[in-house]
Design a protein around this motif. Structure first.
Motif, PDB file in Angstrom:
ATOM      1  N   GLU A  79       0.777  -1.222   0.049  1.00 57.44           N
ATOM      2  CA  GLU A  79       0.031  -0.032   0.144  1.00 57.44           C
ATOM      3  C   GLU A  79       0.781   1.232  -0.059  1.00 57.44           C
ATOM      4  N   THR A  90      -7.460   3.438  -4.037  1.00 57.48           N
ATOM      5  CA  THR A  90      -8.349   3.473  -2.939  1.00 57.48           C
ATOM      6  C   THR A  90      -8.921   4.712  -2.462  1.00 57.48           C
ATOM      7  N   GLU A  91      -7.782   5.494  -2.404  1.00 58.74           N
ATOM      8  CA  GLU A  91      -8.298   7.067  -2.041  1.00 58.74           C
ATOM      9  C   GLU A  91      -7.776   7.970  -3.180  1.00 58.74           C
TER      10      GLU A  91
END
Length: 391
Positions: free
Chosen positions: A171, A220-221
């Motif tokens: 991530e 994801t963001e």
């Protein structure tokens, strides 16, 4: 087939009834990783009823367990690995209800012999579908003193020897500075711009990867409002390769891409693992050969040559530590696609019931060979020492 193996073959038929009941209960009550309380209770109660001593929780994991049964004379320590987590919205679309029941059934089958040497373990490993419970079990020393590890997986063909892809789950978090998207855009540092540049760099990197390496990712963001310069942007990537050493190099390249992209807009970037890293599966050819011989003794003829699985399994981490196998056996006609509701339903059908019996018998007979023929285990350990590369 000698008399003792015939005893195990026939004993497996008796155990099969209880194992099938457990497989159905777990299949009809699917639980996600680290939430498999019903499955663990079902399997451990069955093991306890046959004289196994159960440690649960194990290695700090609430839904992991180690069940032990001591033989009647000294010998090796053999572990059967049980899986029992389900897929979100699908249930047991990977057949883990059969995997757990088969390992338990094989262990119980072997425990019925008064000639049993050594020790039998069943290691219950949660969350294979997500974070890889076996990785944690390995890291916590749960396999200390274990000489070999066996399990099976339902699939589209009979394959006794597989290799899988090593996997890292990364991530990346880009941090910029928020500002009004029009009135003060000059003040902002756009984290999303950095992330998009990073994503494009990754696409360029893909063109130069080895043919058996893969990078797949999602954003994801990406911000909170079109009117605000994004302060934070996040992406997650799976990196896969045939060998851990190759994957380690790719990981360094990906991280460098992220750092370069952040520097372009004066953003900051951090990275972390959001799931455990899987090593490639190193099937022990000696043990796989024993398993294949036993399949043939059980009447199975259509056995495929060694295969490369296009996914990743946490059994890979176990296989670097001790001799291990992760064979596939055909579910039904072999036409069911894994990770689907159809696959989950087939695991609960008569086809699943028949497959469970075969798996119990093949695992038990292979386990007996490992426990009772010292030269086979010695050969498997020599092979492990010669084949597993350094990380």
């Amino acid at each position: 087939m000698d008399a003792l193996k015939m005893f195990f073959r026939d004993q497996a038929r008796i155990v099969w009834k209880e194992a099938w009941e457990a497989a159905c209960l777990i299949g009809e009550n699917p639980e996600l990783g680290y939430q498999e309380y019903f499955a663990v209770e079902t399997l451990t109660q069955l093991l306890k009823s046959h004289g196994f001593e159960v440690e649960q929780p194990a290695a700090g994991l609430e839904t992991a367990f180690i069940a032990r049964f001591s033989g009647y004379k000294p010998g090796p320590r053999l572990a059967f690995l049980a899986e029992y987590d389900a897929l979100p919205g699908i249930g047991h679309g990977c057949g883990h209800n059969l995997i757990g029941a088969a390992s338990v059934g094989a262990a119980i089958t072997l425990s019925k012999s008064l000639e049993l040497p050594g020790e039998i373990w069943v290691v219950g490993s949660p969350a294979e579908e997500t974070s890889g419970g076996k990785v944690i079990l390995v890291n916590k020393g749960a396999f200390q003193g274990v000489d070999a590890a066996l399990m099976f997986h339902p699939g589209s063909q009979n394959v006794t020897s597989i290799s899988s892809l090593a996997l890292d789950a990364l991530e990346f978090v880009f941090i910029g500075r928020p500002a009004h998207a029009v009135a003060a855009a000059y003040y902002g540092v756009n984290a999303l711009d950095a992330l998009i540049d990073f994503y494009n760099k990754i696409n360029q990197l893909k063109d130069n990867l080895p043919h058996d390496a893969y990078i797949n990712g999602i954003i994801t963001e990406g911000g909170t409002s079109p009117n605000v310069i994004p302060e934070r942007a996040v992406a997650r990537f799976y990196l896969r390769a045939r060998q851990r050493k190759v994957l380690n190099t790719i990981r360094k390249q990906v991280i460098r891409c992220a750092q370069d992209a952040a520097a372009q807009v004066s953003a900051k970037v951090t990275w972390s693992m959001f799931e455990n890293s899987y090593d490639e599966m190193q099937t022990n050819r000696t043990l796989a050969g024993i398993f294949e011989d036993n399949l043939r003794e059980l009447g199975v003829r259509n056995i495929s040559p060694p295969q490369y699985a296009m996914g990743s399994v946490d059994m890979g981490n176990v296989s670097r530590l001790i001799p291990a196998i992760h064979p596939y056996l055909t579910l039904g006609g072999g036409m069911n696609i894994p990770h689907t509701r159809d696959f989950a339903q087939t695991c609960l059908s008569a086809s699943g019931e028949r497959l469970l019996l075969l798996a119990i018998q093949a695992l038990a007979l292979t386990g007996w060979d490992i426990l009772s023929v010292p030269k086979l285990l010695s050969r498997a350990k020599r092979e492990l020492k010669s084949r597993v590369p350094a990380k």
